[in-house]
Design an enzyme around this catalytic site. Structure first.
Site, PDB file in Angstrom:
ATOM      1  CG  HIS A   1      86.103 -29.233 -33.089  1.00 38.10           C
ATOM      2  ND1 HIS A   1      87.068 -28.272 -33.278  1.00 38.10           N
ATOM      3  CD2 HIS A   1      86.061 -29.469 -31.749  1.00 38.10           C
ATOM      4  CE1 HIS A   1      87.577 -27.915 -32.111  1.00 38.10           C
ATOM      5  NE2 HIS A   1      86.997 -28.626 -31.171  1.00 38.10           N
TER       6      HIS A   1
ATOM      7  CB  SER B   1      89.761 -27.665 -29.065  1.00 38.46           C
ATOM      8  OG  SER B   1      88.700 -26.786 -29.344  1.00 38.46           O
TER       9      SER B   1
ATOM     10  CG  ASP C   1      86.979 -27.579 -36.451  1.00 40.15           C
ATOM     11  OD1 ASP C   1      85.925 -27.204 -35.904  1.00 40.15           O
ATOM     12  OD2 ASP C   1      87.993 -27.916 -35.814  1.00 40.15           O
TER      13      ASP C   1
END
Length: 720
Positions: free
Chosen positions: A680, A561, A648
């Site tokens: 995600h 991320s 995501d």
């Protein structure tokens, strides 16, 4: 070091997406972005390209199939597949979760208390039938017919008769809420689609409070649904129009108030609604002021309703004050003053005492707060590195507080801390099968020196039989994050044992932008100081090489991320330092995203990264570090694996897809793996998650040269 896959891959041609002219211009600067067309996932050409990438990655890593299976079996073999959690008391029941061998998802259960005075959780056998057990929700049943399943809300009403649960079967973090009558096992007609996570019953069980999101996936509205009524008639309790802020809601442990929280990365505001009159007008605790964050919780002190408020108004690492609940803006009594370097994190209030979470010396701490005199009794632990926090404490007036504890070498452990005696009562430790012995492993913290002289903590864990770190170069897996004041805690991982047992040292670079060393640590790694995050990581890697822990040929970096942005940045800054880089759902096209306020969560992110849309200085600064724009034609990049998910909503799949395409243009050996039904957090289901991690670890070990396809260990450092 020889790339084992090079020979087999010589005949493989990586996917080459079409270059379509597209230019964006901001602040007089024009950037050509030939792969931006891949943002449209409704375009069949986009899906075809992602599927081609998956096929290419599968072919390139086919030689690792045996190793992947071995690692999966190692994870599985160390895990007690049929197990249950420590029961947590709420009302007249003990609540707990079960897992069953062969089943992907957990099962939520409860069993009746032995007596009203029963505060000792029953010791339940995973294999045995529990007297009076009631299965509330079987995730395996709910997931039938779906490739993805995630539970976003789960709660039982105070009287124990109703259960609400929210389900996402796409991975986009929008949940459909349903309500089940636990007396009959049947669902009520009430069904609410498109909600956020974390819905709650009102204390009387007659209403549900939930949130919904706008088109940018920002939670913006709090709703009140009365059971048995049409969802179309639900009342709006609060709406936040400012796109910089998100909202959430929940009831105090005392059930006295509904708290509606409004926040950005740097500013917060709370509103109270009396729980016995939920349609009344919310009243603000403290009006929002730019840059002031606070969090309140209700307690009763000397017969008076009060709020304990943790805030950073002229208190960088926060202070704790007490105010009257009837007049929150009135007189403040300082309970714990601001102490530089001791970052107060949160206070959980109970009837007779509170539990304070804080950070000191780079570690999380817990202490029991005495309401009368403000004294804090800190819980002490023996290990030099550990992670600790409260867990599973729904009751308002318990004699104990439930806490979770772990370290790099100590599996997840559940304690009840007895307030009166100060005794720490062991309730359960995560079983690790296969003869795991914590003493076979070591953990320590060393300090690297950043270019500006700042000491950067680096945590290490290793298997002792391979020798102590620094004695001779070893393979190292270096992890980093460094954003949002998020701290990477020294927690336990079963999957990690598969690399430690092959001689790999696992390391965490606690770089600026995280929260490990207090609020200033975060401030020094965000906005126009963001480069510190990247250079800190590079300096940590250089320290590990310089001190003889490893060599560049035996060093792999990983981040996900915002940590994936870190990976992309360090790949451009110091590609020569790493043999490989593993980037999970990486935020590598950050400037494109942060320039577009119509994309999910962009406006909220301006407090973290800056606003390049309206500020030319921020634009120039971000363009100088964002990975996609800064791929270097002159660099010899390490091997790269980027993992993403089609659904995501936080970091769109298009970012790593574009990044990998650009890397290949300059000759980089980059792979892309896209989960076509996930979000995600990646795939759902524990076995699927284990296989996903086994895939990543097999690639990582292959890059390090630690394990061949026949899984015979060898030294990457020696082959460098």
């Amino acid at each position: 070091m020889t790339d084992r896959s090079t020979a087999d891959a010589a005949s493989l041609v990586p996917p080459a997406p079409e270059r379509r002219p597209a230019a964006r211009t901001h602040h007089g600067d024009t950037f050509d972005d030939p792969y931006e067309w891949m943002r449209d996932k409704d375009d069949t050409a986009v899906i075809a390209h992602l599927e081609a990438e998956n096929a290419y990655t599968q072919a390139r890593t086919a030689h690792l199939e045996g190793l992947r299976e071995r690692i999966f079996q190692e994870i599985k073999g160390r895990t007690q597949e049929t197990d249950l959690s420590v029961p947590s008391r709420r009302g007249e029941w003990w609540y707990y979760g079960r897992t069953v061998e062969g089943k992907q998802y957990g099962i939520q259960c409860r069993a009746p208390l032995a007596s009203p005075d029963d505060w000792t959780p029953p010791v339940l056998s995973p294999e045995s039938e529990v007297p009076g057990e009631q299965v509330l929700l079987d995730g395996n049943v709910e997931a039938e017919g779906h490739e993805f399943f995630s539970l976003g809300s789960f709660e039982v009403s105070n009287d124990g008769t109703l259960m609400l649960y929210g389900v996402d079967v796409a991975g986009d973090e929008r949940y459909t809420l349903r309500v089940r009558d636990l007396r009959t096992g049947e669902n009520l007609p009430d069904e609410i689609p498109g909600t956020g996570a974390g819905a709650s019953f009102s204390p009387d069980g007659r209403h549900i409070v939930y949130t919904t999101m706008d088109d940018a996936w920002r939670p913006d509205t709090v709703w009140l649904h009365e059971l048995g009524t049409d969802v179309a008639a639900d009342a709006t309790l609060f709406h936040e129009a400012d796109e910089r802020y998100w909202v959430g809601a929940g009831f105090t442990r005392s059930d006295r108030y509904l708290v509606i929280g409004v926040g950005s990365s740097i500013t917060s505001e709370e509103w109270l609604v009396d729980a016995d009159d939920l349609r009344s007008e919310p009243r603000v605790v403290w009006p929002r002021r730019e840059g002031v964050e606070y969090d309140s919780d209700h307690a009763v002190v000397d017969g008076t309703d009060v709020l304990f408020i943790l805030h950073n108004d002229d208190a960088l690492d926060f202070e704790l004050v007490q105010v009257a609940a009837s007049d929150p803006s009135g007189e403040r009594r300082v309970v714990i003053p601001h102490r530089p370097g001791v970052r107060l994190l949160g206070l959980s209030t109970f009837r007779d005492w509170g539990v304070l979470g804080y950070r000191r010396g780079g570690l999380a701490r817990l202490g029991i707060l005495d309401y009368a005199d403000g004294d804090v009794r800190e819980l002490e632990f023996d290990e030099p590195l550990y992670a600790v926090g409260t867990a599973g404490n729904p009751e308002w007036a318990p004699p104990v507080v439930r806490i979770g504890y772990a370290s790099f070498t100590t599996p997840g452990t559940v304690y009840d801390y007895e307030i009166a005696s100060g005794d720490l009562l062991l309730r359960k430790q995560q079983p690790v099968l296969g003869g795991y012995d914590p003493s076979d492993y070591g953990q320590a913290r060393v300090w690297a020196r950043a270019a500006d002289g700042t000491p950067i903590p680096v945590s290490l864990v290793w298997k002792r039989s391979f020798g102590e770190p620094g004695g001779s170069p070893r393979p190292v897996h270096l992890y980093g994050y460094g954003s949002y004041e998020h701290s990477i805690e020294p927690g336990f991982s079963v999957a990690r044992l598969s690399e430690l047992d092959r001689g790999v040292i696992f390391a965490v670079a606690h770089v600026r932008g995280g929260g490990e060393m207090g609020r200033q640590w975060y401030e020094d790694g965000k906005l126009l100081a963001k480069r510190n995050t990247f250079t800190d990581f590079v300096d940590c890697a250089r320290h590990l090489v310089a001190e003889g822990y490893t060599t560049p040929a035996a060093l792999v970096a990983e981040g996900g991320s915002a940590g994936g942005l870190l990976m992309g940045a360090v790949a451009n800054l110091a590609p020569e330092l790493f043999a490989g880089i593993l980037a999970d759902v990486p935020f590598v096209d950050a400037l494109t995203t942060i320039l577009d306020p119509s994309l999910p969560l962009t406006v909220i992110e301006w407090d973290e990264w800056g606003d390049p849309l309206h500020d030319a200085g921020v634009y120039a600064y971000m363009k100088g570090y964002t990975p996609y724009e800064n791929v270097r034609p002159d660099a010899a990049y390490p091997r790269i694996l980027a993992v993403t998910s089609l659904n995501d909503t936080r970091v769109l799949y298009v970012e790593p897809a574009k990044w990998v395409a650009r890397l290949r243009e300059v000759g980089a050996d980059a792979l892309l793996k896209c989960e076509m039904v996930a979000g995600h957090g990646g795939v759902s289901g524990r076995y699927n998650a284990w296989r996903e991690r086994a895939f990543e670890l097999a690639w990582l070990l292959d890059v390090l040269g630690v394990a061949d396809t026949d899984d015979q260990p060898k030294s990457a450092a020696a082959s460098s």
